[in-house]
Design a protein around this motif. Structure first.
Motif, PDB file in Angstrom:
ATOM      1  N   ALA A   1      -1.632  -3.427 -16.512  1.00 12.42           N
ATOM      2  CA  ALA A   1      -1.160  -3.672 -15.306  1.00 12.42           C
ATOM      3  C   ALA A   1       0.017  -2.734 -15.249  1.00 12.42           C
ATOM      4  CB  ALA A   1      -0.164  -5.154 -15.506  1.00 12.42           C
ATOM      5  N   ALA A   2      -0.074  -2.392 -14.224  1.00 15.78           N
ATOM      6  CA  ALA A   2       0.964  -1.436 -12.935  1.00 15.78           C
ATOM      7  C   ALA A   2       1.081  -1.636 -11.436  1.00 15.78           C
ATOM      8  CB  ALA A   2      -0.418  -0.028 -13.388  1.00 15.78           C
ATOM      9  N   SER A   3       2.053  -1.744 -11.026  1.00 15.03           N
ATOM     10  CA  SER A   3       2.815  -1.966  -9.867  1.00 15.03           C
ATOM     11  C   SER A   3       1.996  -0.879  -8.517  1.00 15.03           C
ATOM     12  CB  SER A   3       3.997  -1.939  -9.388  1.00 15.03           C
ATOM     13  OG  SER A   3       4.452  -0.958  -9.225  1.00 15.03           O
ATOM     14  N   SER A   4       1.348   0.196  -9.276  1.00 13.64           N
ATOM     15  CA  SER A   4       1.100   1.248  -7.871  1.00 13.64           C
ATOM     16  C   SER A   4       0.247   1.927  -8.880  1.00 13.64           C
ATOM     17  CB  SER A   4       1.839   2.125  -7.531  1.00 13.64           C
ATOM     18  OG  SER A   4       3.035   3.042  -7.746  1.00 13.64           O
TER      19      SER A   4
ATOM     20  N   ASN B   1       1.655  -7.683  -9.681  1.00 20.38           N
ATOM     21  CA  ASN B   1       1.372  -6.192 -10.757  1.00 20.38           C
ATOM     22  C   ASN B   1      -0.428  -6.258  -9.812  1.00 20.38           C
ATOM     23  OD1 ASN B   1       3.146  -4.811 -11.246  1.00 20.38           O
ATOM     24  ND2 ASN B   1       3.666  -6.104 -12.551  1.00 20.38           N
ATOM     25  N   TYR B   2      -0.961  -4.859 -10.177  1.00 18.78           N
ATOM     26  CA  TYR B   2      -2.021  -4.678 -10.590  1.00 18.78           C
ATOM     27  C   TYR B   2      -3.109  -4.999 -12.362  1.00 18.78           C
ATOM     28  CZ  TYR B   2      -3.414  -2.272  -6.106  1.00 18.78           C
ATOM     29  OH  TYR B   2      -2.592  -1.755  -4.428  1.00 18.78           O
TER      30      TYR B   2
ATOM     31  N   LYS C   1      -0.050  -0.222  -3.523  1.00 11.62           N
ATOM     32  CA  LYS C   1       0.814  -0.961  -4.553  1.00 11.62           C
ATOM     33  C   LYS C   1       0.039  -2.005  -3.877  1.00 11.62           C
ATOM     34  CE  LYS C   1       6.206  -1.115  -4.079  1.00 11.62           C
ATOM     35  NZ  LYS C   1       5.311  -1.142  -6.653  1.00 11.62           N
TER      36      LYS C   1
END
Lengths: 168, 205
Positions: free
Chosen positions: B45-48, B191-192, B187
């Motif tokens: 997972a990542a926010s951007s 989270n992606y 973004k």
């Protein structure tokens, strides 16, 4: 499937139309046009208009959706003498802002009614701005050999560009 | 250009052609466009996600960019996602939006925001399992220093579970700067999730 650049039209100064002529037939292939445009007319937005093969008779049909920042409207018109969509910025839109449009012509070499899809957005740093999606067709059974795109009002301003791509 | 037709008789019969193609198919210069440039596929997972080398693509002759995304967010709430250019987090962006959800349509304007809205990602607990929402962003003439940046955006989500109806969205976005776009950040409000994919394509003109 590949995409090949065929031609780009630039506007070093204002001009009235985007013309792609003498388009060579390629069986089963499609054409894609991308336009970054703005006209010098007063106001916020005007119609993109398009004709094929120099034909200005009443053979064109437009079905689509359009929004202005607050309302959405449907459109189903034809036969008319051009294809149309309201999303080309005029000179009253935010300075230096150009619209973004894509016109996709399906199976252009086939001698049947020409089916086309359009997506276009203007922009303006205010509520009033126009964007739309449309299905277009020309009710004439012949291959596309030339394309003319222009604004309903005004001339296309300097820095407008349009590129024609072959997709096969 | 590969010669596809050359016969002995073509040379000996004194055949006259008005075209230099002499019976061969139409010739198009080898100038392929719509090139795949780079891609990010999240393994966690990542926010951007940021593409930060757009200037090199402009130098290489690319005129237009297209970013194709399939995204899903780890939230049961709002999963909107958005983009910013060149690290500009000020209120220099506007979005106009058309939206349909299967039963109604609507149009909106979001002015003076610090991002361009891109529609929704799929939601972890409110969308069909393993569904990822597609988003396509077109940036024409992205390296221009005489134009502001206009984005054309198409987005859809399946939803399918309570609280998230299916949607199709069509947006325009404006960044009011005339700077060339050298980086773009995507973004999500959440989270992606892993498996979210961002693919960058370029075309010449």
């Amino acid at each position: 499937m590949g995409m090949t650049l065929l031609e780009t039209v630039n506007f070093p100064s204002a001009g009235s139309t985007i013309d792609f002529n003498n388009i060579t037939a390629v069986a089963g292939a499609d054409l894609k046009i991308v336009i970054s445009g703005r006209t010098d007319a007063s106001g916020i937005a005007t119609e993109y208009m398009m004709r094929l093969n120099g034909d200005s008779s009443s053979v064109y049909h437009t079905t689509g959706l359009a929004g202005d920042g607050g309302t959405i409207a449907k459109r189903d018109v034809g036969p008319t003498t051009f294809l149309e969509n309201l999303s080309l910025p005029k000179n009253g839109a935010t300075a230096n802002t150009f619209g973004s449009a894509e016109i996709y012509i399906h199976n252009f070499s086939n001698a049947t009614t020409t089916g086309i899809t359009f997506t276009g957005v203007g922009e303006n740093n205010a509520t009033e701005s126009y964007l739309g999606i449309a299905s277009w067709y020309r009710d004439v059974a012949e291959a596309v050999t030339s394309i003319s795109v222009f604004g309903q009002a005004g001339s296309l301003m300097q820095h407008s560009t349009a590129s024609l791509y072959l997709i096969n | 250009m590969a010669i596809k037709s050359l016969k002995h008789s073509s040379l000996t019969d004194n055949a006259f052609y008005r075209s230099v193609l002499a019976g061969n198919g139409a010739y198009f210069p080898v100038y392929e466009s719509d090139d795949f440039l780079e891609e990010v596929v999240l393994s966690s997972a990542a926010s951007s996600v940021t593409f930060s080398s757009l200037g090199t693509y402009a130098t290489a002759g690319y005129k237009h960019l297209q970013i194709r995304m399939v995204t899903r967010a780890d939230t049961s709430g709002f999963a909107g996602h958005y983009m910013q250019f060149n690290g500009d987090t000020s209120a220099n962006y506007t979005t106009h939006r058309l939206m349909g959800n299967g039963s109604s349509v609507s149009a909106y304007h979001y002015g003076t925001e610090d991002y361009i809205r891109l529609g929704d990602s799929e939601r972890l607990t409110q969308s069909v399992a393993d569904a990822f929402a597609p988003t396509i962003v077109d940036l024409l003439d992205f390296a221009s220093t005489t134009k502001t940046t206009t984005a054309r955006v198409l987005n859809g989500r399946t939803g399918g579970v309570s609280g998230a109806s299916p949607r199709i969205e069509f947006h325009s976005g404006l960044w009011t700067s005339t700077d060339a776009v050298t980086s773009v950040l995507f973004k999500n409000y959440a989270n992606y999730v892993a498996g979210t994919r961002f693919s960058l394509y370029g075309s010449k003109a």
